[in-house]
Design an enzyme around this catalytic site. Structure first.
Site, PDB file in Angstrom:
ATOM      1  N   GLY A   1      43.271  10.105  35.927  1.00  0.00           N
ATOM      2  CA  GLY A   1      43.453  11.477  35.451  1.00  0.00           C
ATOM      3  C   GLY A   1      42.142  12.100  35.031  1.00  0.00           C
TER       4      GLY A   1
ATOM      5  CG  ASP B   1      32.823  19.472  33.391  1.00  0.00           C
ATOM      6  OD1 ASP B   1      31.875  20.204  33.735  1.00  0.00           O
ATOM      7  OD2 ASP B   1      33.998  19.658  33.745  1.00  0.00           O
TER       8      ASP B   1
ATOM      9  CD  GLU C   1      28.066  24.254  39.473  1.00  0.00           C
ATOM     10  OE1 GLU C   1      29.122  24.615  38.913  1.00  0.00           O
ATOM     11  OE2 GLU C   1      27.268  23.440  38.955  1.00  0.00           O
TER      12      GLU C   1
ATOM     13  N   GLY D   1      24.467   9.710  41.248  1.00  0.00           N
ATOM     14  CA  GLY D   1      23.769   9.833  39.982  1.00  0.00           C
ATOM     15  C   GLY D   1      23.307  11.241  39.699  1.00  0.00           C
TER      16      GLY D   1
ATOM     17  CB  SER E   1      25.706  16.630  38.320  1.00  0.00           C
ATOM     18  OG  SER E   1      26.773  15.733  38.483  1.00  0.00           O
ATOM     19  CG  LEU E   2      22.563  14.548  42.948  1.00  0.00           C
ATOM     20  CD1 LEU E   2      21.318  13.756  43.301  1.00  0.00           C
ATOM     21  CD2 LEU E   2      22.764  15.736  43.871  1.00  0.00           C
ATOM     22  N   GLY E   3      27.188  13.369  41.655  1.00  0.00           N
ATOM     23  CA  GLY E   3      28.380  12.535  41.791  1.00  0.00           C
ATOM     24  C   GLY E   3      28.038  11.057  41.804  1.00  0.00           C
ATOM     25  CB  SER E   4      29.232   8.269  43.923  1.00  0.00           C
ATOM     26  OG  SER E   4      28.842   8.752  45.197  1.00  0.00           O
TER      27      SER E   4
END
Length: 184
Positions: free
Chosen positions: A116, A81, A16, A54, A49-52
Site C-alpha cells: 500500500g 515523497d 518532472e 536511487g 529522484s530516480l526510483g529503483s
C-alpha cells in the site's frame, strides 16, 4: 514562484525533470547532467529522484549519486515523497547533504518494500542505513572521490581505475578464459 526564486532544494522525479528540461532522460549521464542543469536554474541544491536507481544530488560542492540496495518492491507509490521527507529531516538535523541524500534514498527504498501507500518508519529506514544499504558516490565535478560512506572508506577514482585495469590484465593473462582477446 518557481525555481527562479532560488529555493534551498528541489526534488523532482525523472518525469518532472524531463518536462522541466524539455528532453527525455534515459541514461546515467543524462541524470547527472540534468541535476546540475536544474541547479543552475536557481535552487541551491537538487535531489533528482530516480526510483529503483536511487537519486542524484547536485550541490555547490559537486554531484553525488546515492545507490539503493536491491529490494523486492511491493508498492513504490510515495517512495519519492519519502525520499524528499527524509532528506529534509536529515538536513534539519544538521546532517550534511551527502548523508541527507543517503537517508532519503534509504527511506524511499524502505517505503517501497511496504504494501500500500505507506511511509517507512524511522526504524525501517535505519535498518537500510545501518545495513550499509546505500552508498553515495562522488561524480568528480569538484570532489574527485568515491565515498562509500557505509564503510567509512574513501578511494580515489584513479585508484579504482588503476585496479580495474590491473584486474583486466590478470584475467586476460589467465589460460582458459573467454575474456582473453582472440587473434584472427
Amino acid at each position: 514562484m518557481g525555481i527562479e526564486e532560488r529555493p534551498t532544494v528541489v526534488t523532482p522525479n525523472q518525469q518532472e525533470a524531463d518536462r522541466l528540461l524539455g528532453r527525455t532522460l534515459l541514461t546515467r549521464t543524462h541524470y547527472l547532467e540534468a541535476a546540475e542543469r536544474i541547479r543552475t536554474m536557481g535552487p541551491e541544491s537538487v535531489v533528482l529522484s530516480l526510483g529503483s536507481r536511487g537519486a542524484v544530488g547536485a550541490f555547490r560542492e559537486g554531484i553525488f549519486e546515492a545507490l539503493p540496495p536491491r529490494v523486492d518492491a511491493v508498492c513504490p507509490i510515495g517512495a519519492g515523497d519519502a525520499l524528499s521527507a527524509a532528506y529534509t529531516w536529515a538536513m534539519e538535523r544538521k546532517n550534511n547533504w551527502v548523508e541527507a541524500l543517503r537517508w532519503g534514498v534509504a527511506a524511499g527504498t524502505a517505503s517501497a518494500r511496504l504494501p500500500g501507500m505507506k511511509f517507512a518508519s524511522l526504524e525501517q529506514t535505519q535498518e537500510i542505513v545501518q545495513a550499509g544499504g546505500t552508498a553515495a558516490f562522488g561524480i568528480g565535478v569538484t570532489l574527485p572521490v568515491v565515498m562509500l560512506l557505509d564503510l567509512k572508506l574513501v578511494i580515489r577514482l584513479q585508484e579504482i581505475d588503476n585496479r580495474l585495469a590491473e584486474l583486466a590484465r590478470e584475467i586476460a593473462s589467465c589460460p582458459n578464459t573467454s575474456l582473453k582477446s582472440r587473434k584472427s
